[in-house]
Design an enzyme around this catalytic site. Structure first.
Site, PDB file in Angstrom:
ATOM      1  N   HIS A  60       0.699  -1.108  -0.127  1.00  0.00           N
ATOM      2  CA  HIS A  60       0.153  -0.053   0.225  1.00  0.00           C
ATOM      3  C   HIS A  60       0.795   1.403   0.663  1.00  0.00           C
ATOM      4  O   HIS A  60       1.963   1.222   0.441  1.00  0.00           O
ATOM      5  CB  HIS A  60      -0.675  -0.397   0.948  1.00  0.00           C
ATOM      6  CG  HIS A  60      -0.512  -0.149   2.519  1.00  0.00           C
ATOM      7  ND1 HIS A  60       0.930  -0.973   3.412  1.00  0.00           N
ATOM      8  CD2 HIS A  60      -0.777   1.385   3.336  1.00  0.00           C
ATOM      9  CE1 HIS A  60       0.815  -0.831   4.187  1.00  0.00           C
ATOM     10  NE2 HIS A  60       0.277   0.798   4.236  1.00  0.00           N
ATOM     11  N   HIS A  62       1.379   3.697   2.003  1.00  0.00           N
ATOM     12  CA  HIS A  62       1.527   3.923   3.580  1.00  0.00           C
ATOM     13  C   HIS A  62       3.603   4.620   3.215  1.00  0.00           C
ATOM     14  O   HIS A  62       4.290   3.324   2.569  1.00  0.00           O
ATOM     15  CB  HIS A  62       1.181   3.893   4.442  1.00  0.00           C
ATOM     16  CG  HIS A  62      -0.053   3.676   4.819  1.00  0.00           C
ATOM     17  ND1 HIS A  62      -0.693   3.718   5.567  1.00  0.00           N
ATOM     18  CD2 HIS A  62      -0.317   5.562   4.716  1.00  0.00           C
ATOM     19  CE1 HIS A  62      -1.921   4.482   5.623  1.00  0.00           C
ATOM     20  NE2 HIS A  62      -2.643   5.055   4.925  1.00  0.00           N
ATOM     21  N   ASP A  64       5.858   4.428   4.613  1.00  0.00           N
ATOM     22  CA  ASP A  64       6.673   2.982   5.368  1.00  0.00           C
ATOM     23  C   ASP A  64       6.800   1.933   5.036  1.00  0.00           C
ATOM     24  O   ASP A  64       7.412   0.966   5.485  1.00  0.00           O
ATOM     25  CB  ASP A  64       6.269   2.481   7.464  1.00  0.00           C
ATOM     26  CG  ASP A  64       5.178   2.442   7.227  1.00  0.00           C
ATOM     27  OD1 ASP A  64       4.020   2.653   6.407  1.00  0.00           O
ATOM     28  OD2 ASP A  64       4.990   1.881   8.245  1.00  0.00           O
ATOM     29  N   HIS A  65       6.300   1.986   3.278  1.00  0.00           N
ATOM     30  CA  HIS A  65       6.255   0.618   2.449  1.00  0.00           C
ATOM     31  C   HIS A  65       6.520   0.866   1.257  1.00  0.00           C
ATOM     32  O   HIS A  65       6.952   0.332   0.241  1.00  0.00           O
ATOM     33  CB  HIS A  65       4.188   0.252   2.589  1.00  0.00           C
ATOM     34  CG  HIS A  65       4.416  -0.224   4.136  1.00  0.00           C
ATOM     35  ND1 HIS A  65       4.118  -1.886   4.321  1.00  0.00           N
ATOM     36  CD2 HIS A  65       3.848  -0.172   5.599  1.00  0.00           C
ATOM     37  CE1 HIS A  65       4.013  -2.089   5.550  1.00  0.00           C
ATOM     38  NE2 HIS A  65       3.363  -1.230   6.040  1.00  0.00           N
ATOM     39  N   HIS A 140      -7.154  -1.542   5.430  1.00  0.00           N
ATOM     40  CA  HIS A 140      -6.501  -1.138   6.304  1.00  0.00           C
ATOM     41  C   HIS A 140      -7.386   0.789   6.097  1.00  0.00           C
ATOM     42  O   HIS A 140      -8.333   0.342   5.892  1.00  0.00           O
ATOM     43  CB  HIS A 140      -4.952  -1.035   5.443  1.00  0.00           C
ATOM     44  CG  HIS A 140      -3.531  -0.490   6.277  1.00  0.00           C
ATOM     45  ND1 HIS A 140      -3.943  -0.481   7.508  1.00  0.00           N
ATOM     46  CD2 HIS A 140      -2.945   0.646   6.181  1.00  0.00           C
ATOM     47  CE1 HIS A 140      -2.596   0.219   8.395  1.00  0.00           C
ATOM     48  NE2 HIS A 140      -2.670   0.894   7.277  1.00  0.00           N
ATOM     49  N   ASP A 210      -0.529  -4.290   5.604  1.00  0.00           N
ATOM     50  CA  ASP A 210      -0.684  -3.583   7.476  1.00  0.00           C
ATOM     51  C   ASP A 210      -1.949  -4.322   7.410  1.00  0.00           C
ATOM     52  O   ASP A 210      -3.031  -3.743   6.389  1.00  0.00           O
ATOM     53  CB  ASP A 210      -0.591  -2.176   7.334  1.00  0.00           C
ATOM     54  CG  ASP A 210       0.816  -1.614   7.746  1.00  0.00           C
ATOM     55  OD1 ASP A 210       1.570  -2.194   7.787  1.00  0.00           O
ATOM     56  OD2 ASP A 210       0.883  -0.287   7.571  1.00  0.00           O
ATOM     57  N   HIS A 268       6.135  -5.719  11.165  1.00  0.00           N
ATOM     58  CA  HIS A 268       5.781  -3.705  12.323  1.00  0.00           C
ATOM     59  C   HIS A 268       5.062  -3.658  13.330  1.00  0.00           C
ATOM     60  O   HIS A 268       4.023  -3.229  13.800  1.00  0.00           O
ATOM     61  CB  HIS A 268       3.878  -4.428  11.146  1.00  0.00           C
ATOM     62  CG  HIS A 268       4.135  -3.442  10.329  1.00  0.00           C
ATOM     63  ND1 HIS A 268       2.364  -2.720  11.443  1.00  0.00           N
ATOM     64  CD2 HIS A 268       3.914  -2.229   9.008  1.00  0.00           C
ATOM     65  CE1 HIS A 268       2.653  -1.056  10.660  1.00  0.00           C
ATOM     66  NE2 HIS A 268       3.526  -1.403   9.657  1.00  0.00           N
TER      67      HIS A 268
END
Length: 302
Positions: A60, A62, A64-65, A140, A210, A268
């Site tokens: 996805h 976000h 941090d990914h 999510h 997530d 995570h």
């Protein structure tokens, strides 16, 4: 099947911890799963050959990914990469990457293919002779997919001594590995199972990060050998999970139990917790086979 954890913490990079990224080696492939900030540094640290990465799967959008993705693509360009690169991720990932390339006038010298995902149902997104990859729709705050990687059943193993004793010409050994019955040099039909061993059991891996607790993914990952499932929170902060659309260690373990997986790997983690062993301890009250992801940790599954 080999899994290398490059990063396994949530939200932001830490001094001694990176955000989500991992390398899965399965069926002669080296897949990069998620690409948080600093991923290419971790790839170098763990001596991963950049040229072997031909498929990247982003869960996805976000940061941090995927914040490490543009940097990695740029580095591939500077290293004069020639091999095609395929990127699988949510609709919008092409726009994000190509806008930065456009503004920097840094187009790749290799072919870059985007496979943008929009379906809320599981779908097959990659397949070759060795492996197939399916999406796992997650729950999510934005559109998110996990990924299921499954080896296909390989060739049978040749029993050389038995094949020679059965007087089979070596020209037919390949056919034997493919499962065919073969006539020997005397014209006698030889049953394949008498001169071969069964193939290795195909392995499977599911990546789920997530997501909030979502028990209806269990049928999609039923009997998977290894499940990586996010466990952002411990019980003490379980009240934060629904509003942030994340999971607790116990919820991850519940999914593992429902799906009858072989091994659960937790990851995570929220940076609020100094002791990762607490995640294992809570998860093991629900499901016994629990491992902890840690930056740089390598898992080999045979």
């Amino acid at each position: 099947m080999k899994l290398t954890i490059l990063g396994c913490f949530s939200a932001t990079p830490r001094t001694l911890g990176n955000t989500t990224s991992q390398i899965l080696e399965i069926g002669n492939h080296m897949f990069l799963i998620d690409c948080g900030e600093g991923t290419q540094v971790q790839l170098r640290r763990h001596k991963v050959k950049f040229s072997r990465i031909k498929h990247i799967f982003i869960s996805h959008l976000h940061g941090d990914h995927f914040f490490g993705l543009v940097g990695l693509i740029s580095t591939f360009r500077l290293l004069t990469r020639e091999a095609d690169l395929h990127i699988y991720g949510p609709k919008g990932i092409k726009e994000v990457v190509t806008l930065q390339m456009k503004l920097a006038d840094s187009w790749t010298n290799y072919k870059l293919y985007f496979h943008e995902l929009t379906s809320t149902e599981s779908e097959l997104i990659f397949e070759d002779d060795d492996v197939e990859v399916h999406t796992i729709p997650l729950d999510h705050r934005i559109y998110t997919n996990g990924y299921m990687f499954k080896e296909k059943t390989g060739d049978r193993k040749l029993n050389i001594d038995a094949a020679e004793e059965a007087n089979i010409d070596v020209a037919y050994y390949r056919k034997l590995k493919q499962g065919f019955d073969i006539k020997n040099e005397d014209g006698i039909l030889i049953n394949n199972e008498t001169v071969t061993f069964p193939p290795e059991r195909p392995k499977s891996y599911a990546f789920c990060s997530d997501t909030a607790y979502k028990k209806d993914i269990a049928p999609l990952i039923k009997n998977v050998d290894v499940l990586y499932h996010e466990s952002t929170f411990l019980d003490a902060h379980a009240h934060l999970a629904p509003k942030t659309k994340h999971s607790t260690a116990k919820e991850a373990a519940s999914i593992a139990k429902l799906a009858n997986v072989g091994t659960l790997i937790l990851g995570h983690y929220s940076s609020r917790y100094p002791d990762l062993e607490a995640f294992r301890k809570e998860a093991k009250t629900v499901f016994k086979e629990v491992e902890l992801a840690e930056d740089g940790k390598v898992f080999n599954f045979y």
